[in-house]
Design a protein around this motif. Structure first.
Motif, PDB file in Angstrom:
ATOM      1  N   ILE A   1      40.597  34.448  29.889  1.00  0.00           N
ATOM      2  CA  ILE A   1      40.167  32.746  29.621  1.00  0.00           C
ATOM      3  C   ILE A   1      40.180  32.764  31.067  1.00  0.00           C
ATOM      4  O   ILE A   1      41.624  32.237  31.458  1.00  0.00           O
ATOM      5  CB  ILE A   1      40.732  31.609  29.549  1.00  0.00           C
ATOM      6  N   VAL A   2      39.774  32.400  32.507  1.00  0.00           N
ATOM      7  CA  VAL A   2      40.220  31.945  33.517  1.00  0.00           C
ATOM      8  C   VAL A   2      39.456  30.607  34.346  1.00  0.00           C
ATOM      9  O   VAL A   2      38.205  30.368  34.253  1.00  0.00           O
ATOM     10  CB  VAL A   2      39.490  32.996  34.403  1.00  0.00           C
ATOM     11  N   ASN A   3      40.706  29.741  34.175  1.00  0.00           N
ATOM     12  CA  ASN A   3      40.159  28.605  34.543  1.00  0.00           C
ATOM     13  C   ASN A   3      39.827  27.467  33.785  1.00  0.00           C
ATOM     14  O   ASN A   3      39.158  26.374  33.725  1.00  0.00           O
ATOM     15  CB  ASN A   3      39.649  28.137  36.278  1.00  0.00           C
ATOM     16  N   GLY A   4      39.832  27.555  31.934  1.00  0.00           N
ATOM     17  CA  GLY A   4      39.084  26.747  31.120  1.00  0.00           C
ATOM     18  C   GLY A   4      37.714  28.054  30.796  1.00  0.00           C
ATOM     19  O   GLY A   4      37.138  27.295  29.756  1.00  0.00           O
ATOM     20  N   VAL A   5      37.219  29.068  31.644  1.00  0.00           N
ATOM     21  CA  VAL A   5      36.419  29.606  31.283  1.00  0.00           C
ATOM     22  C   VAL A   5      36.264  30.612  30.571  1.00  0.00           C
ATOM     23  O   VAL A   5      36.986  31.386  31.129  1.00  0.00           O
ATOM     24  CB  VAL A   5      35.152  29.702  32.673  1.00  0.00           C
ATOM     25  N   GLY A   6      35.896  30.945  29.310  1.00  0.00           N
ATOM     26  CA  GLY A   6      35.517  32.196  28.293  1.00  0.00           C
ATOM     27  C   GLY A   6      35.763  33.359  29.695  1.00  0.00           C
ATOM     28  O   GLY A   6      34.425  33.276  30.450  1.00  0.00           O
ATOM     29  N   GLN A   7      36.066  34.670  29.426  1.00  0.00           N
ATOM     30  CA  GLN A   7      35.867  35.860  30.346  1.00  0.00           C
ATOM     31  C   GLN A   7      36.725  36.868  29.719  1.00  0.00           C
ATOM     32  O   GLN A   7      37.606  37.585  28.781  1.00  0.00           O
ATOM     33  CB  GLN A   7      36.939  35.425  31.759  1.00  0.00           C
ATOM     34  N   PRO A   8      35.400  37.885  29.388  1.00  0.00           N
ATOM     35  CA  PRO A   8      35.446  39.476  28.803  1.00  0.00           C
ATOM     36  C   PRO A   8      36.613  39.757  29.734  1.00  0.00           C
ATOM     37  O   PRO A   8      36.725  40.050  31.129  1.00  0.00           O
ATOM     38  CB  PRO A   8      33.855  39.668  28.441  1.00  0.00           C
ATOM     39  N   SER A   9      37.346  40.750  28.724  1.00  0.00           N
ATOM     40  CA  SER A   9      38.351  41.865  29.732  1.00  0.00           C
ATOM     41  C   SER A   9      37.367  42.578  30.707  1.00  0.00           C
ATOM     42  O   SER A   9      36.806  43.176  29.514  1.00  0.00           O
ATOM     43  CB  SER A   9      39.402  42.147  28.143  1.00  0.00           C
ATOM     44  N   GLY A  10      38.244  42.941  31.775  1.00  0.00           N
ATOM     45  CA  GLY A  10      37.755  43.762  31.872  1.00  0.00           C
ATOM     46  C   GLY A  10      36.201  43.374  33.281  1.00  0.00           C
ATOM     47  O   GLY A  10      35.847  43.331  33.834  1.00  0.00           O
ATOM     48  N   SER A  11      36.093  42.173  33.156  1.00  0.00           N
ATOM     49  CA  SER A  11      35.067  41.951  33.755  1.00  0.00           C
ATOM     50  C   SER A  11      35.238  40.765  34.631  1.00  0.00           C
ATOM     51  O   SER A  11      35.666  40.050  34.492  1.00  0.00           O
ATOM     52  CB  SER A  11      34.076  40.976  33.015  1.00  0.00           C
ATOM     53  N   ALA A  12      34.485  40.551  36.424  1.00  0.00           N
ATOM     54  CA  ALA A  12      34.985  39.615  37.268  1.00  0.00           C
ATOM     55  C   ALA A  12      34.620  38.489  36.248  1.00  0.00           C
ATOM     56  O   ALA A  12      33.876  37.687  35.895  1.00  0.00           O
ATOM     57  CB  ALA A  12      34.796  40.075  38.103  1.00  0.00           C
ATOM     58  N   SER A  13      35.100  37.283  37.548  1.00  0.00           N
ATOM     59  CA  SER A  13      34.925  36.073  37.359  1.00  0.00           C
ATOM     60  C   SER A  13      34.309  35.044  37.756  1.00  0.00           C
ATOM     61  O   SER A  13      33.720  36.298  38.384  1.00  0.00           O
ATOM     62  CB  SER A  13      36.177  34.696  36.971  1.00  0.00           C
ATOM     63  N   ARG A  14      33.866  33.918  37.998  1.00  0.00           N
ATOM     64  CA  ARG A  14      33.276  33.303  38.925  1.00  0.00           C
ATOM     65  C   ARG A  14      33.399  33.551  39.733  1.00  0.00           C
ATOM     66  O   ARG A  14      35.678  33.170  39.923  1.00  0.00           O
ATOM     67  CB  ARG A  14      33.117  31.910  37.436  1.00  0.00           C
ATOM     68  N   ASP A  15      33.127  32.819  41.137  1.00  0.00           N
ATOM     69  CA  ASP A  15      33.876  32.358  42.002  1.00  0.00           C
ATOM     70  C   ASP A  15      34.993  31.425  42.164  1.00  0.00           C
ATOM     71  O   ASP A  15      34.493  30.542  41.450  1.00  0.00           O
ATOM     72  CB  ASP A  15      32.988  32.604  42.724  1.00  0.00           C
ATOM     73  N   ILE A  16      35.748  31.250  42.670  1.00  0.00           N
ATOM     74  CA  ILE A  16      36.873  29.724  42.531  1.00  0.00           C
ATOM     75  C   ILE A  16      37.205  29.824  43.928  1.00  0.00           C
ATOM     76  O   ILE A  16      37.719  30.554  44.786  1.00  0.00           O
ATOM     77  CB  ILE A  16      38.647  30.545  42.063  1.00  0.00           C
ATOM     78  N   GLU A  17      36.898  28.460  44.400  1.00  0.00           N
ATOM     79  CA  GLU A  17      36.624  28.358  45.476  1.00  0.00           C
ATOM     80  C   GLU A  17      37.517  27.821  45.984  1.00  0.00           C
ATOM     81  O   GLU A  17      38.463  27.744  44.934  1.00  0.00           O
ATOM     82  CB  GLU A  17      36.058  26.789  46.036  1.00  0.00           C
ATOM     83  N   ILE A  18      38.387  28.292  47.325  1.00  0.00           N
ATOM     84  CA  ILE A  18      39.904  28.351  48.328  1.00  0.00           C
ATOM     85  C   ILE A  18      40.050  27.099  49.041  1.00  0.00           C
ATOM     86  O   ILE A  18      38.785  27.704  50.200  1.00  0.00           O
ATOM     87  CB  ILE A  18      40.594  29.340  48.657  1.00  0.00           C
ATOM     88  N   PRO A  19      39.778  25.956  49.382  1.00  0.00           N
ATOM     89  CA  PRO A  19      40.031  24.965  50.060  1.00  0.00           C
ATOM     90  C   PRO A  19      40.334  25.695  52.169  1.00  0.00           C
ATOM     91  O   PRO A  19      40.987  27.077  51.677  1.00  0.00           O
ATOM     92  CB  PRO A  19      40.948  24.085  50.423  1.00  0.00           C
TER      93      PRO A  19
END
Length: 114
Positions: A1-19
């Motif tokens: 789980i990345v920032n509350g979104v399910g995430q399969p092991s070994g796969s990239a997360s959705r893009d996470i914005e950085i200010p």
């Protein structure tokens, strides 16, 4: 789980914005965000959360940079800058209360070497 979104092991997360960061030297502002990565065990009762603090360096300042990163107004009580300061906006109205016989502006340049 990345920032509350399910995430399969070994796969990239959705893009996470950085200010975006601004400025340089000791006056710089870094862009920051926090990412929470949670690993849940097969029993679904055990988990470990990892906290990743992401820092984005400011864009290098060009020698031709003639922008402000902040515009301070005094007195602050009852005084309004319209619209609110944004470094890409160059025209403002400043409304001061009747009780303020004067105002002062403190410009903070994006480049501390100016």
């Amino acid at each position: 789980i990345v920032n509350g979104v399910g995430q399969p092991s070994g796969s990239a997360s959705r893009d996470i914005e950085i200010p975006e960061g601004h400025g340089n030297g000791e006056e710089r502002t870094l862009g920051t965000t926090t990412v929470l990565v949670t690993c849940v065990a097969q029993d679904r009762a055990t988990s470990t959360t990892y906290v990743v603090h992401v820092t984005r360096e400011p864009t290098p300042i060009a020698p031709s940079d003639a922008t402000l990163r902040e515009l301070r107004v005094a007195p602050t009580a009852g005084t309004r800058l319209v619209p609110a300061f944004h470094r890409e906006t160059s025209t403002y109205e400043l409304f001061a209360p009747h009780s303020a016989p004067s105002v002062s502006l403190t410009p903070i340049t994006n480049d501390v070497n100016v």
